[in-house]
Design a protein around this motif. Structure first.
Motif: not given
Length: 350
Positions: A278-291
């Motif tokens: 993602a960083r190499a493609c110039g994108l931001q990242v977030m982390f999420g979750c399920y249950s």
């Protein structure tokens, strides 16, 4: 290495409603690997993305089938373990449980928490959002108040994409903002809008200081994201549309960021690959979750210094989480300084 699996059921304090339905309880799987007197822990939790469904039963069967083949390896043989998991095509959540358990074992073997093992800076961890599910304006406000009383909450993620349409979405969002004027707001539609409604909402939400919009269009409608990005003044993140690092190059020019989840990715190893891609493609990242319980969210917390946004709140909404690990401080989910994941069983009654 010896591998044991067992199920455990967790109950939500408040059932969560998104555009695809409501969840109040899940049965997750606890994986333990033992080698040289050290035990590593991992977790697999079920999830569903449209027709892509990883049920508890499917995960349990997959793990039971792969355990005899994995048992011949030592936890240090990470490349062989990874190759077996990928070639066997077991569900990503099952792969995540094994991968996390191996990482926990490695951290304990060298006596370091994973964040330190990776050389990360926990001062870079940002506050986590907590989730407000789809509801009436009044019930959404009540849920916000519950969260604000529960902990020092700095960020709210509001689920939109109501089956009643964008008028209902607007009413709910305004109600949330009324009782939480100081909190940052994120919006997640879980694919509940069409292209025109998504564009309308993005242009409306920007005036309410919403930071980004997540998964505005349904999984399978990725070809429409580029046009939406042009029409939206807000950053567009995807979740259901991106499972692994292999999905990113096809999406990169149509979005601004991705939501990485441990169970979708198939482990901490693939999460790291997704981050770098993602960083190499110039994108931001977030982390999420399920249950996910504290076990899985603590694992992700060790990688959190690499994220722009965090949504690691599922364990905070459980009434019977069997684990303790990451702590909530100043709105942040922070890993501790114990070796490996730093996760332990809670004392009875705590």
């Amino acid at each position: 290495m010896q591998i044991n699996i067992e199920t455990f059921t967790v109950n939500k304090r408040f059932p969560l409603t998104i555009s695809r339905g409501t969840t109040a309880q899940t049965t997750n799987i606890w994986v333990k690997i033992a080698q040289d007197g050290i035990i590593g822990w991992g977790e697999a939790s079920p999830f569903s993305l449209g027709n892509h469904r990883q049920s508890t039963e499917t995960l349990q069967t997959a793990l039971q089938q792969i355990v005899p083949q994995l048992s011949k390896f030592h936890p240090l043989q990470r490349q062989q373990i990874s190759q077996l998991l990928q070639s066997s095509h077991i569900p990503s959540s099952a792969q995540a449980a094994i991968d996390v358990a191996v990482h926990d074992w490695l951290g304990k073997q060298v006596g370091l928490p994973l964040w330190q093992f990776w050389g990360l800076d926990c001062d870079r961890i940002v506050p986590t959002s907590v989730t407000i599910g789809i509801n009436t304006p009044e019930k959404a406000q009540a849920r916000v108040k519950d969260w604000l009383q529960f902990a020092d909450i700095r960020v709210l993620k509001v689920k939109l994409g109501s089956t009643e349409g964008i008028a209902a979405d607007k009413a709910m969002l305004l109600a949330v903002k009324e009782v939480a004027p100081a909190q940052e707001l994120f919006v997640d539609a879980n694919g509940g809008w069409n292209s025109d409604d998504a564009a309308t909402m993005c242009n409306w939400l920007v005036d309410l200081d919403v930071k980004y919009v997540e998964q505005p269009l349904a999984r399978g409608e990725e070809s429409k994201l580029a046009d939406l990005k042009k029409r939206s003044p807000l950053p567009i993140f995807v979740d259901e549309s991106c499972m692994t690092s292999a999905d990113i190059p096809l999406l990169a020019n149509s979005i601004d960021g991705i939501n990485i989840k441990l169970m979708k990715a198939g482990g901490l190893s693939e999460m790291m690959r997704i981050i770098h891609t993602a960083r190499a493609c110039g994108l931001q990242v977030m982390f999420g979750c399920y249950s996910d319980s504290t076990l899985a969210n603590t694992a992700v917390a060790h990688l959190s210094p690499l994220a722009d946004y965090l949504d690691l709140d599922s364990h905070l909404n459980l009434t019977n989480d069997p684990f303790s690990g990451a702590i909530m401080q100043a709105g942040k989910v922070l890993p501790n300084n114990k070796p490996g994941l730093g996760v332990e069983l809670r004392a009875v009654g705590s």
